[in-house]
Write a protein that holds these residues in place. Structure first.
Motif, mmCIF file in Angstrom:
data_model
loop_
_atom_site.group_PDB
_atom_site.id
_atom_site.type_symbol
_atom_site.label_atom_id
_atom_site.label_comp_id
_atom_site.label_asym_id
_atom_site.label_seq_id
_atom_site.Cartn_x
_atom_site.Cartn_y
_atom_site.Cartn_z
ATOM 1 N N ASP A 77 17.542 -3.215 -0.962
ATOM 2 C CA ASP A 77 16.686 -4.359 -1.220
ATOM 3 C C ASP A 77 15.248 -4.221 -0.729
ATOM 4 O O ASP A 77 14.501 -5.191 -0.745
ATOM 5 C CB ASP A 77 17.299 -5.617 -0.599
ATOM 6 N N ASP B 60 12.867 -2.948 -12.300
ATOM 7 C CA ASP B 60 13.200 -4.007 -11.355
ATOM 8 C C ASP B 60 12.579 -3.619 -10.020
ATOM 9 O O ASP B 60 13.110 -2.776 -9.292
ATOM 10 C CB ASP B 60 14.722 -4.125 -11.246
ATOM 11 N N SER C 179 12.084 -5.344 -7.294
ATOM 12 C CA SER C 179 12.379 -6.230 -6.171
ATOM 13 C C SER C 179 13.049 -5.515 -5.005
ATOM 14 O O SER C 179 13.223 -6.099 -3.940
ATOM 15 C CB SER C 179 13.288 -7.382 -6.639
ATOM 16 N N ARG D 131 11.510 -8.991 -12.089
ATOM 17 C CA ARG D 131 12.443 -9.359 -11.033
ATOM 18 C C ARG D 131 13.091 -10.694 -11.365
ATOM 19 O O ARG D 131 12.491 -11.554 -12.017
ATOM 20 C CB ARG D 131 11.765 -9.420 -9.669
ATOM 21 N N SER E 50 16.181 -12.711 -6.559
ATOM 22 C CA SER E 50 15.640 -11.767 -5.573
ATOM 23 C C SER E 50 14.827 -12.472 -4.499
ATOM 24 O O SER E 50 14.503 -11.873 -3.474
ATOM 25 C CB SER E 50 14.773 -10.715 -6.273
ATOM 26 N N LEU E 51 14.473 -13.739 -4.702
ATOM 27 C CA LEU E 51 13.665 -14.478 -3.730
ATOM 28 C C LEU E 51 14.438 -15.605 -3.064
ATOM 29 O O LEU E 51 13.868 -16.409 -2.335
ATOM 30 C CB LEU E 51 12.427 -15.068 -4.429
ATOM 31 N N ARG F 67 9.783 -8.727 2.822
ATOM 32 C CA ARG F 67 9.568 -8.984 1.396
ATOM 33 C C ARG F 67 8.092 -8.914 1.036
ATOM 34 O O ARG F 67 7.705 -8.313 0.029
ATOM 35 C CB ARG F 67 10.157 -10.351 1.047
ATOM 36 N N ASP G 185 6.457 -6.200 -1.526
ATOM 37 C CA ASP G 185 5.740 -6.597 -2.742
ATOM 38 C C ASP G 185 4.373 -5.942 -2.828
ATOM 39 O O ASP G 185 3.944 -5.499 -3.905
ATOM 40 C CB ASP G 185 5.589 -8.124 -2.794
#
Length: 571
Positions: free
Chosen positions: A185, A225, A227, A256, A260-261, A273, A277
């Protein structure tokens, strides 16, 4: 021939790709059945597809695609696809070992009802025993209902709803990671995946297989993807593509899912995170000609879902919307240029990948980040004052975008297809052009330039499409004045096609997106005593590399808005 090779990296990217290729397959099927609405004379499907032959001599027509995902992500589908693997089971006997052999094998994934129906259809078998003496049509109708219900209740893999045959070179499973998607992740866990165990060489060889058979490749359509750990995998792959195919443009969709958030419960998780990003966007953007961020934190409550019923936690739902938008934006790449029959053509506004990139990124501002907007379904072209216009219905699928921005340097590329004039009547190309031009002339803010592509073919809704349409959407995608009674969610059995509009635009409305990533990188990774310094170091990034990421983002901000306060801050 101007071929495109599509690359899908990561779980959500492949969910989007599965829907995307279902649209193409449905168009091909409807065209072969002679449906005049879906004739594709003006759309060259060979741009996305390749012809071939299976070992059994069967002629094949498969996507020019390379898909990368976890080992086990294919569900019940073989990594060899479904056309080339007959009789390919090799003997498991170990001839160099004389002792006892113990085999540990997991149970194979079972095909769901939809995949079973596809298999039976290809075997020319009846869909089921009709013991009640009913007609075959009635039996099919009942089973279609069961299939839709089955998919709406439980899609686990992107292959669960895929109706497309794939070439053996298309499906690459990343093995040996020994972790699941929840652990994969962040940027650090995927840092060395591409280079380890000759994976990068294997992946590049598969891509080379598709590129070398192209006559004149126009570009790569890359969906990643970004993320989690697949972002560095994609970045390393993109770097190798940039080295080997120097003059071939890459149009990159960084996607994404809302999910994912949804699991950021602590300050530490938020910092991880935010840094992911920033680093992800900076690296990915370094290896492509145009990058399009796609994926709203809450698609269900966005204006883009005004006529839709979306479950944010369901990737099967969300990916369908994003795939529809990507389908629309790809239409100009396969439109045949207008010739002597332009007046009777069912498509106008052909554009190749390089042309799009030069239009949006090659302007005076040279902004390489584009915003994706969609109207799903698109409103009618009749222009009643009491209804929303097309421009008002176009809503961003790119996150953190400023609204109602007046940008005199904005450049747009819009695609409208399957447009409706009134209920039951499709709009001609000239009617669409006139309606769009009239809207721009009456708009309070207008772009510096807008390229318009128009096609008569609407978006077909294949059977495995999720039930996400609201009760104001009619059978052919027309927006109704009053809701249809019954279920609030309608699917492929109720809605057969919809008119669509999608737009890619280069605008200073992207500034909040860029400023947030630059601000977070400086706050958590560059400033003295920053919380994320050790984290970035554990990901393999030294101080100089992190400052380079900051300069890349700062340059993007200055390009969009040279007066921005954050871009002028000292590093």
């Amino acid at each position: 021939m101007r071929e495109i090779v599509t690359i899908q990296v990561g779980g959500f990217a492949n969910f989007i790709g599965s829907h995307f290729w279902n649209f193409q397959d449905e168009m091909l099927g409807l065209d072969s059945y002679g449906d005049p609405l879906f004739k594709t004379e003006s759309l060259n499907m060979d741009v996305l597809y390749r012809t071939g032959e299976s070992p059994q001599g069967t002629r094949t027509y498969t996507p020019r695609l390379l898909s990368i995902d976890f080992q086990g992500s294919l569900g019940s589908m073989s990594s060899q696809g479904t056309l080339y693997n007959e009789g390919s089971n090799a003997s498991s006997e170990v001839v160099t070992w004389a002792g006892n052999i113990s085999t540990q094998a997991s149970e194979p994934q079972k095909k769901n009802l939809f995949l079973q129906s596809l298999y039976q259809e290809e075997q020319n078998a009846p869909m089921g025993n009709d013991s009640n003496g009913g007609t075959k049509g009635a039996q099919n109708e009942i089973q279609d209902t069961d299939i839709v219900e089955c998919l709406n209740k439980g899609v686990q893999f992107w292959t669960d709803f895929s109706k497309v045959h794939y070439h053996p070179q298309s499906l690459y499973e990343v093995n040996g990671l020994w972790m699941d998607g929840k652990q994969f992740d962040n940027y650090g866990v995927g840092r060395d995946v591409f280079t380890e165990n000759l994976r990068g060489e294997e992946i590049c060889n598969r891509l080379r297989f598709f590129v070398e058979e192209c006559d004149h490749i126009q570009g790569f359509k890359f969906i990643v993807d970004d993320s989690g750990g697949f972002s560095p995998v994609a970045a390393d792959f993109l770097e190798s593509i940039a080295d080997e195919y120097t003059n071939t443009p890459v149009l990159l969709y960084a996607v994404r899912s809302p999910g994912s958030l949804m699991n950021l419960r602590s300050r530490k998780q938020t910092v991880v995170r935010d840094l992911h990003d920033a680093v992800s966007f900076s690296r990915l953007s370094s290896f492509c000609k145009m990058i399009v961020p796609v994926g709203l934190p809450f698609l269900s409550t966005s204006k883009a879902s005004t006529f839709l019923n979306i479950e944010d936690e369901n990737p099967y739902h969300c990916s369908a919307v994003y795939a529809a938008a990507l389908h629309s934006t790809s239409l100009p790449f396969r439109m045949e240029p207008l010739g002597p029959t332009a007046e009777t053509s069912d498509a106008s506004g052909a554009l190749d990948v390089n042309g799009l990139v030069q239009m949006l990124a090659g302007q005076s501002r040279q902004n390489m980040v584009a915003i994706l907007d969609v109207a799903m379904p698109a409103p009618s072209m009749r222009g009643k004052q009491d209804e929303h216009s097309l421009l008002q219905n176009l809503q961003p699928l790119t996150p953190e975008v400023a609204e109602d921005v007046d940008d005199l340097q904005a450049v747009e590329s819009m695609t409208v297809h399957g447009a409706i004039v009134t209920e039951g009547q499709r709009a001609s190309i000239s009617e669409v052009k006139n309606a769009v031009n009239a809207e721009y002339q009456n708009a309070t803010t207008r772009p510096m330039f807008c390229h318009l592509s128009v096609a008569g073919c609407p978006l077909p809704i294949p059977l495995p499409f999720p039930s996400i349409f609201g009760n104001l959407v009619g059978q052919h995608g027309e927006l109704l004045g009053s809701p249809i009674s019954g279920s609030i969610s309608r699917g492929s059995l109720d809605v057969h096609s919809i008119p669509m509009a999608a737009r890619l635009r280069s605008s200073c409305a992207i500034l909040p997106f860029l400023e947030n990533r630059l601000g977070n990188l400086r706050k958590f990774g560059i400033q003295r005593g920053a919380l994320g310094t050790d984290l970035l170091r554990s990901w393999g990034f030294g101080k100089d590399e992190v400052e380079d990421f900051g300069e890349t983002l700062s340059k993007m901000v200055r390009t969009v808005d040279p007066h921005s306060e954050i871009s002028s801050d000292s590093d």
